[in-house]
Design an enzyme around this catalytic site. Structure first.
Site, short mmCIF file in Angstrom:
data_model
loop_
_atom_site.label_atom_id
_atom_site.label_comp_id
_atom_site.label_asym_id
_atom_site.label_seq_id
_atom_site.Cartn_x
_atom_site.Cartn_y
_atom_site.Cartn_z
N GLY A 1 31.30 53.03 36.00
CA GLY A 1 30.25 52.23 35.38
C GLY A 1 30.53 52.01 33.90
N GLU B 1 43.91 53.66 35.27
CA GLU B 1 43.68 52.44 36.05
C GLU B 1 44.81 51.44 35.83
OE1 GLU B 1 40.04 50.38 34.99
OE2 GLU B 1 40.07 49.34 36.93
C1 LIG Z 1 37.27 42.84 41.24
C2 LIG Z 1 36.71 43.45 40.02
C3 LIG Z 1 36.41 44.80 40.02
C4 LIG Z 1 35.87 45.40 38.88
N1 LIG Z 1 35.53 46.71 38.94
C5 LIG Z 1 34.94 47.29 37.87
C6 LIG Z 1 34.48 48.64 37.92
O1 LIG Z 1 34.67 49.31 38.94
N2 LIG Z 1 33.87 49.15 36.86
C7 LIG Z 1 33.67 48.43 35.71
O2 LIG Z 1 33.13 48.97 34.77
N3 LIG Z 1 34.07 47.15 35.62
C8 LIG Z 1 34.70 46.56 36.67
N4 LIG Z 1 35.10 45.24 36.59
C9 LIG Z 1 34.79 44.48 35.39
C10 LIG Z 1 35.95 44.10 34.55
O3 LIG Z 1 36.43 45.19 33.82
C11 LIG Z 1 35.53 42.93 33.66
O4 LIG Z 1 35.23 41.84 34.50
C12 LIG Z 1 36.60 42.53 32.69
O5 LIG Z 1 36.80 43.53 31.72
C13 LIG Z 1 36.33 41.19 32.01
O6 LIG Z 1 35.03 41.13 31.49
P1 LIG Z 1 34.07 39.89 31.78
O7 LIG Z 1 34.04 39.72 33.24
O8 LIG Z 1 32.83 40.11 31.07
O9 LIG Z 1 34.83 38.62 31.19
P2 LIG Z 1 34.81 38.17 29.66
O10 LIG Z 1 35.08 39.32 28.79
O11 LIG Z 1 33.60 37.37 29.38
O12 LIG Z 1 36.07 37.23 29.64
C14 LIG Z 1 36.07 35.85 30.08
C15 LIG Z 1 37.46 35.26 29.78
O13 LIG Z 1 37.72 35.33 28.37
C16 LIG Z 1 38.90 36.03 28.11
N5 LIG Z 1 38.78 36.83 26.91
C17 LIG Z 1 37.82 37.72 26.60
N6 LIG Z 1 38.06 38.29 25.41
C18 LIG Z 1 39.21 37.75 24.94
C19 LIG Z 1 39.98 37.94 23.76
N7 LIG Z 1 39.65 38.83 22.83
N8 LIG Z 1 41.10 37.21 23.62
C20 LIG Z 1 41.46 36.32 24.58
N9 LIG Z 1 40.77 36.10 25.70
C21 LIG Z 1 39.66 36.82 25.89
C22 LIG Z 1 39.07 36.94 29.33
O14 LIG Z 1 40.40 37.31 29.52
C23 LIG Z 1 38.58 36.05 30.45
O15 LIG Z 1 39.61 35.19 30.85
C24 LIG Z 1 35.64 44.62 37.72
C25 LIG Z 1 35.97 43.28 37.72
C26 LIG Z 1 36.50 42.68 38.85
C27 LIG Z 1 36.84 41.23 38.80
#
Ligand SMILES: Cc1cc2nc3c(=O)[nH]c(=O)nc-3n(C[C@H](O)[C@H](O)[C@H](O)COP(=O)(O)OP(=O)(O)OC[C@H]3O[C@@H](n4cnc5c(N)ncnc54)[C@H](O)[C@@H]3O)c2cc1C
Lengths: 399, 344
Positions: A125, A242
């Site tokens: 989480g 991870e």
């Molecule tokens: C299948 C799956 C399983 C997951 N499992 C878990 C879990 O078990 N536990 C958990 O805690 N989380 C989990 N996650 C969450 C995951 O860690 C986040 O989705 C991820 O870190 C991206 O965050 P976001 O989805 O908010 O995208 P955002 O951060 O909003 O990003 C959107 C886009 O912008 C880009 N971006 C963001 N910041 C930057 C930057 N500084 N420079 C350039 N580009 C940028 C990203 O690469 C992406 O392409 C999971 C996600 C998926 C898809």
């Protein structure tokens, strides 16, 4: 390194054990979440019994203490026998175990690690609606009241949280200092009153992840890992496992799955198509290179030479090659890939349901820190390229 | 001495000291003399035949370092010939070769034809034929070593875009086969040729990744120092991400290179298709990185005085030497698919 003959002995042992024990009809059966849960749980417990569930754990633990070469043999044989990918126990045997082994107290280790081997499952989480890539911006609040922390807030995208017994929970305990300094790492029992879990469907139809809501949830202070305010550092241990450790197994599985593409090429009568064979040869070599990098990463780790960014290199390489892998399958399967076919729950990243596999490959380019985030880490921490300035304004933004 | 007693890092260190860090633009003769002096030409020659008795890993380090400094000269071809001499057990010739008497051969595995005791044909991509003493000649049933001055052999230099290498077309017409010594006859020739291909393809892979590393290092340094828009270019994420991608493909190609080398420790890698796939992969990475390097440097990257183009040209030549990606990737695809389907 173990002698070649010892490895051969191990290989024969694993192979014989798998012939006797590997589930055979799980692909046909894994068509709904209940079957998925049962198959995953039973298979994990079988593996524990056989001593093959946690070859990457330290030697004190049953089934642990395997060398890099031995781990590879075990993963290769599992891929070869087409066993289910351990999704249900993925977070418990990697993320939770690494975090607990590296950062938790002896007492906590003795409480949690044996339970993992009895089938206790964990979820992670960390992410929140407002804190994805910018994880340090998380807001899920933990307030200290006597011997407990009281949690209020929300987590999202938590893989298999709907089945989990426990949760690695990263929360905010202070807003005063730098964002990272106000974070604390807790171990949370998912049956605690006040927790609600809501599964979320992914684009290929799997309820892989879920939202978790916390409403006045009480967690004993004894369930904290590290000191209050040290959460960010502990979380780095989770993320490093991870990004790096998991990929030895996953890249071996990808190499094992090349046979699926070869079979597809044969079954569509294209073994003599030079262009197709060229694409296949190129992909297979990239897969080999990915496996070699995963090996190298583990060797660095074992030798105590791990450096910041190396885990990002392997994660980024794996995620891109996995995408290429699924895209080649998608292209070769042509029209057949477009007809909707039920997915295999827990089937892994390469099930041969190519459209589903392609969509599922986004899990690795987004989860665990997106490709873009890995590129930031590699460029800033390994190549020492400067960070962008922090202050910015966009014309027209409310002043 | 075994691979374990002299580590990769140690040898790399020695090579960097010998060649100098900024070793670009060195005179070919100086580098050649250095390599001879260190005994590196006999790197993979067994100790009982007068060499250092090191394995593929050591060979890889030397070619990696030569690639890094864009070393001029025919080392790869020469070491391929030495490999042939080792396999044939010709100690007399090995001694001469390790002492620096240049022996060369086609870097495209070109073959000659033999009829009625005479050899004919054109061997292309033969490095430094004008200063060599011996020439490796492969026919469809034999492998021979001929004095390059033998009657009927003519040399034509083919100027290259890549000025770090000098390649010749070597034409044989009515050359008496008796003028040479046989290194392999009809029973062993195809095995020897396979081993030589694997050897050379591995050397080209290491050369490619050494060059790629240097080109990437140079580009990242440049981006950190060059300022536009009141900041170092290295601060722009568009460029950082491309540099990170280059670093990533380089790291995994390098891991593949050393894996390949260590597999060769237990059983020499004599499998040309595997080495060919490695070479195609490594040269692709070299090409990608040098293509980006020029772009990262802007106008200065397009000038003759800057080093970027030297790497770019060597990268594209490496893609062609030993056979291109089209050849090796197709063969690898066929071989891997056949193996997988046989056990599936
Ligand atoms: C299948 C799956 C399983 C997951 N499992 C878990 C879990 O078990 N536990 C958990 O805690 N989380 C989990 N996650 C969450 C995951 O860690 C986040 O989705 C991820 O870190 C991206 O965050 P976001 O989805 O908010 O995208 P955002 O951060 O909003 O990003 C959107 C886009 O912008 C880009 N971006 C963001 N910041 C930057 C930057 N500084 N420079 C350039 N580009 C940028 C990203 O690469 C992406 O392409 C999971 C996600 C998926 C898809």
């Amino acid at each position: 390194m173990a002698e070649a003959s010892e490895l051969e002995t191990l290989r024969n042992e694993v192979r014989a054990w798998l012939v006797a024990n590997a589930p055979a009809t799980w692909r046909q059966e894994s068509i709904d979440p209940d079957a998925f849960f049962r198959i995953q749980r039973d298979w994990f417990l079988k593996l524990v019994e056989g001593g093959y569930a946690v070859p990457h754990w330290p030697a004190e633990w049953p089934g642990g203490g395997r060398s890099l070469a031995e781990q590879k043999v075990i993963y290769e044989e599992m891929a070869r026998a087409d066993t289910p990918r351990l999704l249900l126990s993925f977070v418990s045997t990697y993320h939770a175990a690494s975090t607990i082994l590296e950062c938790a107290s002896k007492e906590q280790q003795e409480r949690y690690l044996p339970a993992i081997l009895k089938g206790e499952t964990w979820c992670q989480g960390f992410s929140e609606p407002g804190a994805g890539s910018d994880l340090a911006g998380l807001r899920c609040r933990a307030e200290r009241r006597g011997d407990v922390y009281v949690i209020n807030g929300q987590k999202i995208w938590s893989t298999i949280a709907q089945y989990a017994d426990k949760c690695l929970l990263l929360v905010r305990t202070s807003n005063e200092k730098a964002k990272q300094a106000g974070m604390t790492f807790l171990l949370c029992d998912m049956k605690t009153p006040g927790i609600t879990v809501r599964p979320i469907n992914q684009i290929h139809g799997d309820e892989e992840f879920a939202e978790i809501f916390f409403d006045e949830v009480e967690i004993p202070v004894s369930e904290r890992i590290g000191a209050e305010g040290d959460g960010w550092a502990v979380a780095q241990a989770t993320l490093a496992s991870e990004r790096g450790l998991t990929l030895l197994e996953l890249s071996e599985r990808m190499r094992g799955a090349l046979v699926r593409i070869a079979t597809l090429i044969r079954d569509t009568g294209r073994l003599d198509d030079a262009g197709v064979m060229r694409d296949f040869g190129r992909l297979a070599t990239s897969v080999d290179a990915t496996c070699a990098l995963a090996d190298q990463f583990l060797a660095w780790r074992i030798a105590g030479e791990e450096q910041v960014g190396q885990a990002s290199l392997i994660k980024l390489r794996y995620s891109r090659v996995l995408r290429e892998f699924t895209l080649l399958g998608l292209r070769l399967d042509d029209m057949d890939a477009q007809y909707h076919a039920p997915i295999t729950f827990g089937g892994g990243m390469e099930t041969g349901n190519w459209m589903a596999d392609f969509m599922n490959s986004y899990a690795w380019t987004i989860a665990g820190g997106s490709d873009e985030v890995q590129r930031n880490i590699i460029s800033e921490r390994m190549l020492a390229m400067p960070r962008e300035p922090k202050n910015w304004t966009i014309q027209g933004d409310a002043a | 001495m075994s691979d374990d007693s002299i580590g990769r890092a140690e040898l790399q260190d020695a090579a960097r000291k010998a060649f100098g860090e900024g070793g670009l633009g060195q005179d070919p003769a100086t580098i050649w003399d250095l390599i001879v002096e260190m005994g590196w030409l006999g790197m993979t020659v067994p100790e009982e035949l007068g060499g250092l008795g090191l394995g593929a890993e050591a060979q890889g380090v030397i070619h990696f370092e030569l690639g890094r400094i864009l070393a001029p000269g025919p080392v790869a071809a020469h070491m391929m010939v030495i490999e042939a001499l080792v396999k044939a057990g010709r100690q007399d010739l090995i001694e001469r070769a390790v002492a620096g008497e240049l022996m060369t051969g086609s870097l495209r595995f070109a073959t000659a034809t033999e009829a009625g005791g005479t050899l004919s044909g054109t061997l292309n991509a033969v490095p430094d034929a004008d200063t060599a003493s011996e020439l490796l000649v492969v026919t469809d049933s034999r492998v021979l070593l001929l004095p390059i001055g033998t009657n009927g052999i003519t040399l034509t230099e083919r100027p290259l875009w890549d000025k770090s290498r000098r390649l010749f077309d070597v034409t044989l017409s009515g050359v008496s086969a008796d003028a040479g010594v046989e290194l392999a006859g009809s029973n062993t020739a195809s095995d020897l040729v396979a081993a030589l291909k694997a050897h050379l393809l591995f050397a080209l892979s290491a050369d490619s990744l050494g060059g790629a590393e240097a080109a990437l290092d140079m580009s990242v340094e440049y981006l950190k120092t060059r300022r536009q828009f009141d900041r170092p270019l290295a601060m722009f994420q568009a460029l950082k991400h491309r540099a990170a991608d280059m670093k990533t493909i380089l790291a995994s190609a390098e891991a593949l290179l050393w894996t390949h080398a260590s597999e060769g420790r237990t059983a020499p890698v004599t499998q040309p298709v595997k080495a060919g796939a490695l070479k195609a992969h490594a040269a692709r990475v070299y090409h990608a990185i040098t293509e980006e390097a020029v772009q990262f440097h802007g106008g200065i990257g397009l000038t003759e005085e800057h080093q970027c183009h030297l790497y770019l040209k060597r990268a594209t030549l490496n893609e062609a030497l030993g056979g291109g990606a089209d050849l090796w990737e197709e063969q690898a695809g066929r071989q891997i698919a056949a193996a997988l389907l046989a056990t599936a």
